[in-house]
Design an enzyme around this catalytic site. Sequence first.
Site, PDB file in Angstrom:
ATOM      1  N   LYS A 130       0.800  -1.343  -0.053  1.00  0.00           N
ATOM      2  CA  LYS A 130       0.089   0.052   0.007  1.00  0.00           C
ATOM      3  C   LYS A 130       1.043   1.140  -0.089  1.00  0.00           C
ATOM      4  O   LYS A 130       0.549   2.354  -0.560  1.00  0.00           O
ATOM      5  CB  LYS A 130      -0.983  -0.247   1.016  1.00  0.00           C
ATOM      6  CG  LYS A 130      -2.082  -1.177   1.111  1.00  0.00           C
ATOM      7  CD  LYS A 130      -3.183  -0.837   2.025  1.00  0.00           C
ATOM      8  CE  LYS A 130      -4.267  -1.845   1.901  1.00  0.00           C
ATOM      9  NZ  LYS A 130      -5.345  -1.690   2.752  1.00  0.00           N
ATOM     10  N   LYS A 178      -4.599 -10.195  -6.845  1.00  0.00           N
ATOM     11  CA  LYS A 178      -5.865 -10.244  -6.186  1.00  0.00           C
ATOM     12  C   LYS A 178      -7.111  -9.304  -6.732  1.00  0.00           C
ATOM     13  O   LYS A 178      -6.780  -8.613  -7.121  1.00  0.00           O
ATOM     14  CB  LYS A 178      -5.576  -9.583  -4.631  1.00  0.00           C
ATOM     15  CG  LYS A 178      -6.456 -10.345  -3.506  1.00  0.00           C
ATOM     16  CD  LYS A 178      -5.920  -9.783  -2.001  1.00  0.00           C
ATOM     17  CE  LYS A 178      -6.424  -8.227  -2.189  1.00  0.00           C
ATOM     18  NZ  LYS A 178      -6.436  -7.699  -0.853  1.00  0.00           N
ATOM     19  N   LYS A 188     -11.564  -4.129  -5.457  1.00  0.00           N
ATOM     20  CA  LYS A 188     -12.453  -3.278  -5.713  1.00  0.00           C
ATOM     21  C   LYS A 188     -11.534  -1.914  -6.254  1.00  0.00           C
ATOM     22  O   LYS A 188     -12.369  -1.296  -6.845  1.00  0.00           O
ATOM     23  CB  LYS A 188     -13.375  -2.809  -4.894  1.00  0.00           C
ATOM     24  CG  LYS A 188     -12.972  -2.736  -3.262  1.00  0.00           C
ATOM     25  CD  LYS A 188     -14.162  -2.681  -2.438  1.00  0.00           C
ATOM     26  CE  LYS A 188     -13.575  -2.784  -0.909  1.00  0.00           C
ATOM     27  NZ  LYS A 188     -14.579  -3.485  -0.025  1.00  0.00           N
TER      28      LYS A 188
HETATM   29  P1  TYM Z   1     -10.915  -6.166   3.669  1.00  0.00           P
HETATM   30  O1  TYM Z   1     -11.972  -5.254   3.957  1.00  0.00           O
HETATM   31  O2  TYM Z   1      -9.613  -5.962   2.698  1.00  0.00           O
HETATM   32  O3  TYM Z   1     -11.312  -7.719   3.369  1.00  0.00           O
HETATM   33  C1  TYM Z   1     -12.105  -8.355   3.971  1.00  0.00           C
HETATM   34  C2  TYM Z   1     -12.173  -9.894   3.931  1.00  0.00           C
HETATM   35  O4  TYM Z   1     -12.263 -10.205   2.466  1.00  0.00           O
HETATM   36  C3  TYM Z   1     -11.090 -11.097   2.299  1.00  0.00           C
HETATM   37  N1  TYM Z   1     -10.793 -10.785   1.016  1.00  0.00           N
HETATM   38  C4  TYM Z   1     -10.584 -11.709  -0.017  1.00  0.00           C
HETATM   39  N2  TYM Z   1     -10.477 -13.231   0.284  1.00  0.00           N
HETATM   40  C5  TYM Z   1     -10.604 -13.902  -1.136  1.00  0.00           C
HETATM   41  N3  TYM Z   1      -9.908 -13.248  -2.398  1.00  0.00           N
HETATM   42  C6  TYM Z   1      -9.904 -11.972  -2.365  1.00  0.00           C
HETATM   43  N4  TYM Z   1      -9.481 -11.382  -3.520  1.00  0.00           N
HETATM   44  C7  TYM Z   1     -10.030 -11.059  -1.122  1.00  0.00           C
HETATM   45  N5  TYM Z   1     -10.162  -9.817  -0.793  1.00  0.00           N
HETATM   46  C8  TYM Z   1     -10.715  -9.566   0.256  1.00  0.00           C
HETATM   47  C9  TYM Z   1      -9.889 -10.496   3.408  1.00  0.00           C
HETATM   48  O5  TYM Z   1      -8.816 -11.434   3.584  1.00  0.00           O
HETATM   49  C10 TYM Z   1     -10.668 -10.386   4.552  1.00  0.00           C
HETATM   50  O6  TYM Z   1     -10.795 -11.506   5.289  1.00  0.00           O
HETATM   51  N6  TYM Z   1      -8.023  -5.596   7.570  1.00  0.00           N
HETATM   52  C11 TYM Z   1      -9.029  -6.302   7.283  1.00  0.00           C
HETATM   53  C12 TYM Z   1     -10.274  -6.125   8.026  1.00  0.00           C
HETATM   54  C13 TYM Z   1     -10.103  -6.310   9.494  1.00  0.00           C
HETATM   55  C14 TYM Z   1     -10.243  -7.292  10.020  1.00  0.00           C
HETATM   56  C15 TYM Z   1      -9.801  -6.858  11.666  1.00  0.00           C
HETATM   57  C16 TYM Z   1     -10.339  -8.767   9.908  1.00  0.00           C
HETATM   58  C17 TYM Z   1     -10.063  -5.166  10.595  1.00  0.00           C
HETATM   59  N7  TYM Z   1      -9.872  -5.712  11.848  1.00  0.00           N
HETATM   60  C18 TYM Z   1      -9.653  -8.094  12.549  1.00  0.00           C
HETATM   61  C19 TYM Z   1     -10.393  -9.546  10.802  1.00  0.00           C
HETATM   62  C20 TYM Z   1     -10.042  -9.390  12.267  1.00  0.00           C
HETATM   63  C21 TYM Z   1      -9.454  -5.928   5.965  1.00  0.00           C
HETATM   64  O7  TYM Z   1      -8.921  -4.672   5.430  1.00  0.00           O
HETATM   65  O8  TYM Z   1     -10.265  -6.836   5.087  1.00  0.00           O
END
Ligand code: TYM
Length: 334
Positions: free
Chosen positions: A115, A197, A200
């Site tokens: 990032k 990956k 969005k």
């Molecule tokens: P975020 O919002 O980027 O994504 C949410 C969840 O979706 C999964 N994910 C994917 N899985 C498979 N293929 C993909 N292309 C894909 N894109 C996203 C992510 O692995 C995630 O599980 N930091 C986290 C949010 C968060 C969180 C936490 C999660 C904040 N605090 C505590 C668990 C526990 C995030 O930005 O996810």
Amino acid sequence: MKVGQQVILTGMQPTGKLHLGGLLGAMDNWQKMLGDYDCLFFLANQHAITMPYVPAALRKNTLDCVAQYIACGLDPKRCKIFLQSHIIGHTELMWILGCITPIGQLERMTQFKDKSKKVGESIYSGLLYYPVLMMADILLYNAHLIPIGEDQKQHLEITRDIAQKFNNIYSETFVLPEPYIGKTGARIMSLQDPTIKMSKSDKNQNAVLYITDSDDVVRKKIMGAVTDSDSKISFDQKNKPGIANLLNIYAAATNQSIEASVAEFANLTSYTPFKRAIADVIIAKISPIRNKYLEIVDDKEYLLSVLNEGKEEAQKRANKMMAKVYRKVGFLID
Ligand code: TYM
């Protein structure tokens, strides 16, 4: 401890429409855990401001995200859904954990490095601190199992490290959380470049399949997915990443193994019927979700009431943990 008492916690940034990666890699697994665990699902809106963003869009996306959670099957009667910024405790605990987290460890996080490259000169400390806030999200609720996609695995590892460190310094306090990563769907790739990956923020929107896409758009995006010049269906991540991604999508969407999915298409001599079958499965999966989402997304009162109910329960638990942590680290409690 019985499974039913174990806490499942996870979250998603409310940064826009839910895509197939979020559905198959996250939401589907979350939904399967309802009933067997004490489930807490939150919206990570504080994480969402670590990259450039528009406040009005974040406000709108937050309620949209609640609607998406519910549409994907997270029934608020069977779990708690809450907003990170509603709860006093996440940033307080983040600060305390930050005081025992080496900067070097944060700088080595893959997501931070990726990032940082995107934002160029203006790397703010919130981006570096992102995993510390994530640690706080998890440890605040003594969560046992954290359903995540592959990309968040490193953040779970650092959470375990720092929780262990805290326990060593201040005596046993936190449960060490385990990641839960699905066998399929944990890393859904772009439909236009299967080496990156699905995300969005992709400039090529044909690469991303949203749960709000119409049936026609879903079909168009799947049929247009990049594959290779061969015509044999086999799972070969290195040499056939496009086909491997489509097989992974199919396996996750139909709840079967990659091997079983490959066997289903073994006799095909062209990719077209294979893609058609995937499009059919995805359309069948997302159209009820899309319909449910459209039915509730404008009901602001209902969506806020779900968040308020979640807030009440989450705040109770957070208060309990923060009192314990404050006592341990030597802060006076009134
Ligand atoms: P975020 O919002 O980027 O994504 C949410 C969840 O979706 C999964 N994910 C994917 N899985 C498979 N293929 C993909 N292309 C894909 N894109 C996203 C992510 O692995 C995630 O599980 N930091 C986290 C949010 C968060 C969180 C936490 C999660 C904040 N605090 C505590 C668990 C526990 C995030 O930005 O996810």
